[in-house]
Design a protein around this motif. Structure first.
Motif, mmCIF file in Angstrom:
data_model
loop_
_atom_site.group_PDB
_atom_site.id
_atom_site.type_symbol
_atom_site.label_atom_id
_atom_site.label_comp_id
_atom_site.label_asym_id
_atom_site.label_seq_id
_atom_site.Cartn_x
_atom_site.Cartn_y
_atom_site.Cartn_z
ATOM 1 N N ARG A 258 0.806 -1.219 0.000
ATOM 2 C CA ARG A 258 0.000 0.000 0.000
ATOM 3 C C ARG A 258 0.841 1.272 0.000
ATOM 4 N N TRP A 259 2.096 1.148 0.306
ATOM 5 C CA TRP A 259 2.958 2.328 0.427
ATOM 6 C C TRP A 259 3.605 2.658 -0.913
ATOM 7 N N ARG A 260 3.890 3.937 -1.097
ATOM 8 C CA ARG A 260 4.645 4.371 -2.259
ATOM 9 C C ARG A 260 6.134 4.180 -1.998
ATOM 10 N N VAL A 261 6.897 4.188 -3.085
ATOM 11 C CA VAL A 261 8.324 3.912 -2.988
ATOM 12 C C VAL A 261 9.011 4.892 -2.044
ATOM 13 N N VAL A 262 8.687 6.188 -2.134
ATOM 14 C CA VAL A 262 9.351 7.165 -1.263
ATOM 15 C C VAL A 262 9.061 6.883 0.205
ATOM 16 N N ASP A 263 7.859 6.416 0.509
ATOM 17 C CA ASP A 263 7.511 6.098 1.899
ATOM 18 C C ASP A 263 8.232 4.847 2.372
ATOM 19 N N LEU A 264 8.376 3.866 1.486
ATOM 20 C CA LEU A 264 9.080 2.641 1.835
ATOM 21 C C LEU A 264 10.539 2.914 2.176
ATOM 22 N N VAL A 265 11.182 3.737 1.375
ATOM 23 C CA VAL A 265 12.598 4.029 1.594
ATOM 24 C C VAL A 265 12.783 4.935 2.810
ATOM 25 N N GLU A 266 11.793 5.788 3.086
ATOM 26 C CA GLU A 266 11.901 6.705 4.220
ATOM 27 C C GLU A 266 11.640 6.009 5.556
ATOM 28 N N TYR B 175 9.863 6.895 -10.314
ATOM 29 C CA TYR B 175 9.440 5.747 -9.524
ATOM 30 C C TYR B 175 9.001 6.100 -8.097
ATOM 31 N N GLY B 176 9.278 7.305 -7.640
ATOM 32 C CA GLY B 176 9.026 7.641 -6.245
ATOM 33 C C GLY B 176 7.583 7.501 -5.810
ATOM 34 N N ARG C 66 5.302 5.509 -7.203
ATOM 35 C CA ARG C 66 4.711 4.212 -7.556
ATOM 36 C C ARG C 66 4.628 3.315 -6.328
ATOM 37 N N ARG C 67 3.742 2.307 -6.450
ATOM 38 C CA ARG C 67 3.609 1.280 -5.422
ATOM 39 C C ARG C 67 4.259 -0.009 -5.930
ATOM 40 N N PRO C 68 4.572 -0.956 -5.036
ATOM 41 C CA PRO C 68 5.270 -2.172 -5.459
ATOM 42 C C PRO C 68 4.625 -2.900 -6.625
ATOM 43 N N ARG C 69 3.282 -2.914 -6.698
ATOM 44 C CA ARG C 69 2.624 -3.639 -7.795
ATOM 45 C C ARG C 69 2.886 -2.990 -9.151
ATOM 46 N N GLU C 70 3.356 -1.743 -9.147
ATOM 47 C CA GLU C 70 3.652 -1.039 -10.390
ATOM 48 C C GLU C 70 5.118 -1.166 -10.797
ATOM 49 N N LEU C 71 5.862 -2.009 -10.092
ATOM 50 C CA LEU C 71 7.279 -2.201 -10.356
ATOM 51 C C LEU C 71 7.550 -3.633 -10.788
ATOM 52 N N SER C 72 8.644 -3.825 -11.499
ATOM 53 C CA SER C 72 9.096 -5.179 -11.829
ATOM 54 C C SER C 72 9.806 -5.786 -10.620
ATOM 55 N N GLY C 73 10.120 -7.077 -10.713
ATOM 56 C CA GLY C 73 10.813 -7.733 -9.612
ATOM 57 C C GLY C 73 12.163 -7.099 -9.326
ATOM 58 N N GLY C 74 12.921 -6.771 -10.382
ATOM 59 C CA GLY C 74 14.213 -6.151 -10.198
ATOM 60 C C GLY C 74 14.113 -4.770 -9.585
ATOM 61 N N GLN C 75 13.101 -4.007 -10.005
ATOM 62 C CA GLN C 75 12.896 -2.673 -9.438
ATOM 63 C C GLN C 75 12.507 -2.755 -7.969
ATOM 64 N N CYS C 76 11.654 -3.721 -7.629
ATOM 65 C CA CYS C 76 11.286 -3.913 -6.221
ATOM 66 C C CYS C 76 12.506 -4.267 -5.372
ATOM 67 N N GLN C 77 13.378 -5.101 -5.910
ATOM 68 C CA GLN C 77 14.568 -5.462 -5.141
ATOM 69 C C GLN C 77 15.499 -4.271 -4.983
ATOM 70 N N ARG C 78 15.546 -3.393 -5.967
ATOM 71 C CA ARG C 78 16.341 -2.166 -5.843
ATOM 72 C C ARG C 78 15.781 -1.279 -4.731
ATOM 73 N N VAL C 79 14.457 -1.227 -4.616
ATOM 74 C CA VAL C 79 13.838 -0.473 -3.522
ATOM 75 C C VAL C 79 14.216 -1.093 -2.188
#
Length: 353
Positions: A122-130, A162-163, A165-178
């Motif tokens: 449910r979280w966006r990438v910026v929130d996940l990294v923060e 990408y900031g 976006r949510r995980p479902r909008e990313l590929s597997g490699g992009q999710c692992q980069r997050v």
């Protein structure tokens, strides 16, 4: 496979002050049957000792169920091991109170196998990294936002793209980069990678491995890299530790261990990798181990590999082998270690009963 009576007090180390120093760690779990009745004790990790130097990558390989992930979680004290010592940056983690342990974990981060399962959908990438920045009280919203942008740039993700976006909008490699960006957000000294690329396709695996190496050079990271893929571990590791049924079978420099393994189990793992037969010009199929792995509920006496080892003798039944140095920095726990290419398949006697 370190012996309880002949413990390794000083396993291979390049300096007197390793970043991580693990000594005689034991982790066990009680299994429960129907009605919650005790079904036995799972010997997940048994008397394991190892070191990781600053800036080093130690690879850990072994079959499924060999105790690799349990060892990693025991190092992180999640949960704490039943016995042994875990020293990180000179501090014994097993003696720390909860608040001090939380602070120590700031310098020890983990990247998990499933990039989607490790991120809140449910979280966006910026929130996940923060999140880790907030969790450890990094003050200043502007400072945190700028740090998040730096981290996304560092792992090869454009924060403007990408900031939000949510995980479902990313590929597997992009999710692992997050997930990697989250792991390095607090500038840790050690990152534990638990099958961190096994769920990715080959091309994305190569990209993520290159990212790991780039971060190691730029940030001075050390890695504990866990995988069942022996070829991949050789590519990224300075040294390799081979685990079998909760114990260390062999530890040594990656090139030497793969070129001349000293433990029959390591040799069998390498033989299971398909490839080209030397001088034959044709493909070589995998050579699987015979027999079934023993149960961690009831491990064999003596050497735990003896029931599948072609070199086993009566001594292997009666006496548990200790890690011994067979070449500089190259240790194996075997009563009858392999010496040359010519004798790897030779069995001195029939397997012990």
């Amino acid at each position: 496979m370190t012996s309880v009576d002949e413990r390794v007090d000083d396993p291979p180390a390049e300096t007197a002050d390793p970043l991580l120093r693990v000594r005689n760690v034991v982790q066990q779990f009680t299994s429960r049957g129907a009605g919650g009745l005790k079904g036995g004790v799972v010997h997940a990790v048994s008397d394991v000792s190892l070191d990781i130097q600053p800036g080093e990558t130690l690879g850990v390989v072994g079959e499924t169920g060999s105790g690799k992930s349990t060892l990693a979680r025991s190092i992180l004290q999640a949960p704490p091991p039943k016995s042994g010592e875990v020293h990180f940056q000179g501090t014994d983690l097993m003696r720390l109170r909860r608040r001090d342990l939380v602070e120590a974990r700031r310098q020890m981060q983990m990247v998990f196998q499933d990039p989607f399962g490790s991120l809140n959908p449910r979280w966006r990438v910026v929130d996940l990294v923060e999140e880790p920045l907030l969790g450890y009280g990094v003050r200043g919203a502007d400072h945190r936002r700028e740090r998040v942008r730096e981290l996304l740039d560092l792992v090869g993700l454009n924060p403007d793209t990408y900031g939000k976006r949510r995980p479902r909008e990313l590929s597997g490699g992009q999710c692992q980069r997050v997930a990697i960006a989250r792991a390095i957000a607090l500038n840790p000294a050690l990152v534990i990678c638990d099958e961190a690329v096994s769920s990715l396709d080959v091309l994305v695996q190569a990209q993520v491995l290159n990212l790991f190496e780039q971060l190691r050079r730029e940030l001075g990271l050390s890695y504990l890299f866990i995988s069942h893929d022996l070829a991949l571990v050789k590519q990224v590791s300075d040294r390799v530790a081979v685990m079998h049924l909760g114990q260390l079978a062999e530890v040594g420099p990656a090139e030497r261990l793969y070129r001349q393994p000293r433990h029959p189990y390591t040799s069998a793992l390498l033989a299971s990798i398909p490839g080209l037969a030397p001088g034959a010009g044709r493909t070589r199929g995998p050579a699987p181990l015979s027999g079934e792995p023993p149960s961690p509920l009831h491990p064999p006496s003596g050497c735990r590999f003896r029931t599948r080892c072609p070199r086993a003798q009566q001594r292997c039944t009666d006496e548990q082998p200790a890690l011994r140095e067979h070449a500089p920095g190259h240790f194996a726990a075997c009563h009858f270690p392999l010496e040359t290419d010519g004798d790897r398949s030779a069995a001195p006697n029939q397997p012990a009963a």
